[in-house]
Write a protein that holds these residues in place. Structure first.
Motif, short mmCIF file in Angstrom:
data_model
loop_
_atom_site.label_atom_id
_atom_site.label_comp_id
_atom_site.label_asym_id
_atom_site.label_seq_id
_atom_site.Cartn_x
_atom_site.Cartn_y
_atom_site.Cartn_z
N UNK A 194 -8.28 1.83 -3.21
CA UNK A 194 -9.53 2.30 -2.61
C UNK A 194 -10.61 1.24 -2.74
N UNK A 195 -10.48 0.19 -1.93
CA UNK A 195 -11.48 -0.87 -1.87
C UNK A 195 -12.11 -0.79 -0.48
N UNK A 196 -13.32 -0.24 -0.36
CA UNK A 196 -13.89 0.06 0.96
C UNK A 196 -13.91 -1.13 1.93
N UNK A 197 -14.21 -2.32 1.41
CA UNK A 197 -14.32 -3.46 2.32
C UNK A 197 -13.00 -4.21 2.50
N UNK A 198 -11.91 -3.72 1.87
CA UNK A 198 -10.64 -4.43 1.95
C UNK A 198 -9.48 -3.44 1.93
N UNK A 199 -9.30 -2.64 2.99
CA UNK A 199 -8.21 -1.65 3.00
C UNK A 199 -6.85 -2.31 3.08
N UNK A 200 -5.86 -1.64 2.54
CA UNK A 200 -4.49 -2.15 2.56
C UNK A 200 -3.94 -2.15 3.98
N UNK A 201 -3.22 -3.21 4.33
CA UNK A 201 -2.61 -3.33 5.65
C UNK A 201 -1.54 -2.25 5.83
N UNK A 202 -1.36 -1.84 7.08
CA UNK A 202 -0.39 -0.79 7.42
C UNK A 202 0.70 -1.38 8.31
N UNK A 203 1.97 -1.04 7.97
CA UNK A 203 3.13 -1.53 8.72
C UNK A 203 3.63 -0.45 9.66
N UNK A 204 4.45 -0.81 10.67
CA UNK A 204 4.93 0.18 11.65
C UNK A 204 5.67 1.35 11.02
N UNK A 205 6.49 1.09 9.96
CA UNK A 205 7.23 2.18 9.34
C UNK A 205 6.29 3.06 8.53
N UNK A 206 6.21 4.34 8.90
CA UNK A 206 5.29 5.26 8.23
C UNK A 206 5.63 5.43 6.76
N UNK A 207 6.92 5.42 6.43
CA UNK A 207 7.31 5.63 5.03
C UNK A 207 7.06 4.40 4.18
N UNK A 208 6.65 3.31 4.82
CA UNK A 208 6.39 2.08 4.09
C UNK A 208 4.91 1.75 4.05
N UNK A 209 4.11 2.44 4.86
CA UNK A 209 2.69 2.13 4.96
C UNK A 209 1.86 2.94 3.99
N UNK A 210 0.85 2.32 3.39
CA UNK A 210 -0.05 3.07 2.52
C UNK A 210 -0.98 3.94 3.35
N UNK A 211 -1.49 5.05 2.81
CA UNK A 211 -2.47 5.84 3.54
C UNK A 211 -3.80 5.08 3.62
N UNK A 212 -4.62 5.47 4.56
CA UNK A 212 -5.94 4.85 4.63
C UNK A 212 -6.22 4.19 5.96
N UNK A 213 -7.39 3.56 6.08
CA UNK A 213 -7.86 3.04 7.37
C UNK A 213 -7.49 1.58 7.63
N UNK A 214 -6.58 1.01 6.87
CA UNK A 214 -6.26 -0.40 7.02
C UNK A 214 -5.72 -0.73 8.40
N UNK A 215 -5.82 -2.01 8.82
CA UNK A 215 -5.34 -2.41 10.15
C UNK A 215 -3.83 -2.36 10.24
N UNK A 216 -3.33 -2.06 11.44
CA UNK A 216 -1.89 -2.08 11.69
C UNK A 216 -1.44 -3.52 11.88
N UNK A 217 -0.39 -3.92 11.17
CA UNK A 217 0.15 -5.28 11.30
C UNK A 217 1.62 -5.20 11.68
N UNK A 218 2.06 -6.22 12.42
CA UNK A 218 3.44 -6.21 12.92
C UNK A 218 4.25 -7.43 12.50
N UNK A 219 3.59 -8.46 11.99
CA UNK A 219 4.33 -9.63 11.53
C UNK A 219 3.52 -10.37 10.48
N UNK A 220 4.17 -11.31 9.84
CA UNK A 220 3.55 -12.01 8.73
C UNK A 220 2.38 -12.89 9.17
N UNK A 221 2.47 -13.52 10.33
CA UNK A 221 1.39 -14.38 10.81
C UNK A 221 0.12 -13.59 11.04
#
Length: 284
Positions: A194-221
């Motif tokens: 819970x870092x308001x200015x730095x949310x955890x990134x979210x991956x396509x797999x729902x069971x692998x993504x953390x909850x929260x408002x973080x950006x959706x990412x699809x690759x390492x770059x």
């Protein structure tokens, strides 16, 4: 004994996944009436009800859930057999080749050691390294796009595979180098959740993504750039330090689960060259 054709399995899996005959027919590229008839004929031949149809849509029965699970596995196995057979045919009388699926950007040092050690073995096969997204190695191994994979528990499922453990390591939080948390000697999972200015990134797999408002990412770059811009952070195994940019920092996580890397292959494989690669990995 009654048999089920691949075509029937494809039809049923499409309907079972979509839970809608119209969408399933569109996905399969056929008209809806013949799809409905095919499912009805399959139910009559098996002597069970696979789908409950009502005004609100389609629901799977208990028998339908079993056929969905087994049908997916059967279709994957058929696809894998075709891909691996074609790969063997393409080689002809040339050098043997194995396709190794790895998570993109991870475990550079281990991968280099494995490839170098195996290349020095007499009669070593050509290894094609196939980078994949987060947790895609399992699917690639099941459907035949890969012959062998480096997979990581607790993130990947090893069910149905044979495997050998290679290395176990801790995890780190990867965050912008200029962020105040980057100066910490260690962090806890609760502190980064819970870092308001730095949310955890979210991956396509729902069971692998953390909850929260973080950006959706699809690759390492994409992930690396968003971290450098101060838009997100993520959690990776310790060995991910090898791909960090100057704009990144890695802080150890005191209570994150350990990650174990395995070399993994289909349990039914009898490949001589695959056995040689596994022996090399086991010695590292």
């Amino acid at each position: 004994m009654d048999t089920v054709e691949n075509r029937e399995l494809r039809y049923f899996v499409a309907v079972a996944e979509e839970l809608h005959f119209g969408r399933a027919a569109e996905r399969l590229g056929i008209a809806q009436p013949p799809l409905s008839r095919a499912i009805q004929q399959l139910e009559r031949r098996l002597g069970v009800t696979l789908l409950e149809r009502n005004r609100r849509g389609v629901l799977l029965t208990g028998a339908g859930e079993i056929l969905l699970q087994e049908g997916r596995a059967a279709l994957d196995a058929a696809a894998a057999a075709v891909r691996r057979t074609r790969r063997a045919g393409d080689r002809g009388a040339g050098r043997d080749r194995l396709v190794l699926a790895v998570k993109a950007g991870a475990f550079h040092e281990l991968l280099h050691k494995l490839l170098d050690a195996y290349a020095a073995e007499p009669g070593a096969a050509e290894i094609e390294v196939l980078p994949s997204g987060t947790c895609e190695q399992e699917e690639m191994l099941r459907d035949g796009r890969a012959d062998v994979a480096l997979m990581h528990t607790p993130f990947n499922s090893l069910a149905g595979f044979d495997s050998v453990e290679l290395v176990t390591e801790g995890q780190v939080a990867i965050l912008p180098a200029k962020h105040p948390l980057a100066t910490r000697r260690s962090l806890s999972m609760a502190e980064i959740a819970d870092v308001p200015d730095l949310p955890l990134a979210r991956w396509p797999r729902k069971d692998f993504s953390p909850p929260g408002p973080g950006p959706d990412v699809h690759d390492q770059t994409q992930l690396a750039q968003l971290i450098a811009l101060g838009r997100t952070m993520t959690v990776f195994p310790e060995s991910a330090r090898t791909w960090l940019w100057e704009e990144h920092a890695a802080v150890p996580l005191s209570d994150a689960p350990l990650v174990t890397t395995h070399i993994v292959w289909p349990a039914h494989s009898r490949s001589r060259v695959l056995a040689g690669l596994v022996r090399t990995a086991s010695r590292l």
